[in-house]
Scaffold this motif. Structure first.
Motif, PDB file in Angstrom:
ATOM      1  N   PRO A 187      25.840  12.368  18.363  1.00 53.18           N
ATOM      2  CA  PRO A 187      25.763  11.102  19.082  1.00 53.18           C
ATOM      3  C   PRO A 187      25.633   9.935  18.124  1.00 53.18           C
ATOM      4  N   ALA A 188      26.261   8.813  18.480  1.00 54.98           N
ATOM      5  CA  ALA A 188      26.224   7.631  17.618  1.00 54.98           C
ATOM      6  C   ALA A 188      24.877   6.942  17.645  1.00 54.98           C
ATOM      7  N   GLY A 189      24.076   7.217  18.670  1.00 54.56           N
ATOM      8  CA  GLY A 189      22.766   6.595  18.767  1.00 54.56           C
ATOM      9  C   GLY A 189      22.802   5.368  19.656  1.00 54.56           C
ATOM     10  N   GLY A 190      21.618   4.881  20.050  1.00 50.49           N
ATOM     11  CA  GLY A 190      21.559   3.765  20.981  1.00 50.49           C
ATOM     12  C   GLY A 190      21.104   2.467  20.367  1.00 50.49           C
ATOM     13  N   ILE A 191      20.979   2.424  19.056  1.00 48.40           N
ATOM     14  CA  ILE A 191      20.522   1.208  18.376  1.00 48.40           C
ATOM     15  C   ILE A 191      21.590   0.751  17.394  1.00 48.40           C
ATOM     16  N   ALA A 192      21.903  -0.531  17.431  1.00 47.91           N
ATOM     17  CA  ALA A 192      22.944  -1.087  16.554  1.00 47.91           C
ATOM     18  C   ALA A 192      22.335  -1.431  15.195  1.00 47.91           C
ATOM     19  N   PHE A 193      22.091  -0.405  14.384  1.00 50.65           N
ATOM     20  CA  PHE A 193      21.420  -0.624  13.099  1.00 50.65           C
ATOM     21  C   PHE A 193      22.244  -1.511  12.163  1.00 50.65           C
ATOM     22  N   TRP A 194      23.567  -1.382  12.197  1.00 56.04           N
ATOM     23  CA  TRP A 194      24.378  -2.196  11.299  1.00 56.04           C
ATOM     24  C   TRP A 194      24.348  -3.667  11.685  1.00 56.04           C
ATOM     25  N   ALA A 195      24.097  -3.947  12.955  1.00 58.71           N
ATOM     26  CA  ALA A 195      23.894  -5.340  13.360  1.00 58.71           C
ATOM     27  C   ALA A 195      22.612  -5.884  12.750  1.00 58.71           C
ATOM     28  N   HIS A 196      21.571  -5.054  12.686  1.00 56.80           N
ATOM     29  CA  HIS A 196      20.318  -5.468  12.062  1.00 56.80           C
ATOM     30  C   HIS A 196      20.528  -5.738  10.568  1.00 56.80           C
ATOM     31  N   VAL A 197      21.222  -4.816   9.918  1.00 51.99           N
ATOM     32  CA  VAL A 197      21.469  -4.957   8.474  1.00 51.99           C
ATOM     33  C   VAL A 197      22.281  -6.226   8.189  1.00 51.99           C
ATOM     34  N   ALA A 198      23.368  -6.410   8.931  1.00 48.42           N
ATOM     35  CA  ALA A 198      24.225  -7.574   8.706  1.00 48.42           C
ATOM     36  C   ALA A 198      23.507  -8.870   9.054  1.00 48.42           C
ATOM     37  N   GLY A 199      22.698  -8.845  10.124  1.00 46.28           N
ATOM     38  CA  GLY A 199      21.946 -10.035  10.483  1.00 46.28           C
ATOM     39  C   GLY A 199      20.977 -10.443   9.390  1.00 46.28           C
ATOM     40  N   PHE A 200      20.251  -9.458   8.848  1.00 40.62           N
ATOM     41  CA  PHE A 200      19.288  -9.736   7.779  1.00 40.62           C
ATOM     42  C   PHE A 200      19.996 -10.290   6.543  1.00 40.62           C
TER      43      PHE A 200
END
Length: 235
Positions: A187-200
Motif C-alpha cells: 500500500p502507498a500509505g495514507g499520508i503525503a510525506f513527500w508533500a511535507h518534505v517539499a513544503g519544508f
C-alpha cells in the motif's frame, strides 16, 4: 513530539495566522455537518486529485482536513511557528509565502503519485513551509515539547534546529519507506510525506526571498519567563 510553545514572543499581532486558523476551522466545521456520502463528494470536488490536477484544487485542499487529529495537529504547528514567521516576513508576504509553499507541496505529491485518483487534503504542506522558514530564521530558538513516552509524558525544552530537523528527517525516511513499499506492490500509505518534505524545503529556500532583514532582531526569554536581553541574529 508535541510542541507546546517556543521562547520567542511575536512583536506584532499574528493576524494572518489567526485568519488562516479561522478559515481552516470554518471549513472543518462545515465538513462535520455533511453526511458520509456528501463528505466524499465534497472532498473529491475540492481535494487535490493527482490524476486530475488543478491549481484551484491545490488551493482549496489546503483548507480541508480528514479528522480532528489532522486538523488540530496542523493548527497547533501553524500557531506555534507561524506567528514568528509572520512577524519576520510581514503580513502580506506571509500569506503569499504560505500559499506558495502549499502549492509546491501539492505539486510534489502529484509528482510522487501522478496517476492517483485518491483526493489529498490538509494544510500540512503549507505548514511544513512555515516550519522550514522558522528553521532558517530562528535556529537558536527553543521549543517546549511534550514527549509521550508510554506512561511518562515529560516536558522538555529542545533546540528548534533539533526539533524541526528530527521532524524533517522523519518525513523524509517515511516518504522513502512508502515509495519502497509501493514499488513492491504494498500500500502507498495514507499520508503525503513527500508533500511535507517539499513544503519544508520550499520554506527553507523561499524564506530568503520573502524575509525582511530589518526585522532580524529577536528577544529571548529565559526558563523563568524573564527577558534575558535582546540579541540579534541574521539568518
Amino acid at each position: 513530539m508535541i510542541p507546546l510553545r517556543d521562547v520567542i514572543p511575536s512583536r506584532t499581532f499574528p493576524a494572518l495566522v489567526i485568519t488562516l486558523i479561522a478559515l481552516n476551522a470554518f471549513a472543518f466545521l462545515f465538513e462535520l455537518t455533511l453526511s458520509d456520502r456528501q463528505l466524499a463528494v465534497f472532498v473529491r470536488e475540492y481535494g487535490l486529485v493527482p490524476a486530475t490536477f488543478s491549481f484551484q484544487a491545490a488551493f482549496t485542499s489546503m483548507f480541508l482536513h480528514g479528522g480532528w487529529m489532522h486538523f488540530l495537529g496542523n493548527m497547533l504547528f501553524l500557531w506555534i511557528f507561524g506567528d514568528n514567521v509572520e512577524d519576520r516576513l510581514g503580513h502580506g508576504r506571509f500569506v503569499a509565502f504560505y500559499l506558495l509553499c502549499g502549492t509546491v507541496a501539492a505539486l510534489a505529491h502529484v509528482m510522487s503519485e501522478p496517476g492517483s485518483l485518491i483526493p489529498t487534503i490538509g494544510a500540512s504542506g503549507a505548514v511544513a513551509g512555515v516550519m522550514g522558514a522558522y528553521f532558517v530564521l530562528y535556529p537558536h530558538s527553543r521549543i517546549l515539547t511534550l514527549l509521550p513516552l508510554f506512561i511518562f509524558w515529560p516536558v522538555v525544552e529542545l533546540p528548534a534546529v533539533l526539533f524541526l530537523g528530527l521532524w524533517f528527517v522523519l518525513q523524509l525516511f517515511s516518504g522513502v519507506g512508502t515509495m519502497l513499499m509501493a514499488t513492491q506492490g504494498g500500500p502507498a500509505g495514507g499520508i503525503a510525506f513527500w508533500a511535507h518534505v517539499a513544503g519544508f524545503l520550499s520554506g527553507v529556500v523561499f524564506v530568503y526571498a520573502f524575509r525582511r532583514p530589518e526585522r532580524a532582531r529577536v528577544e529571548w526569554w529565559d526558563d523563568s519567563g524573564r527577558r534575558s536581553g535582546p540579541r540579534s541574529y541574521r539568518a
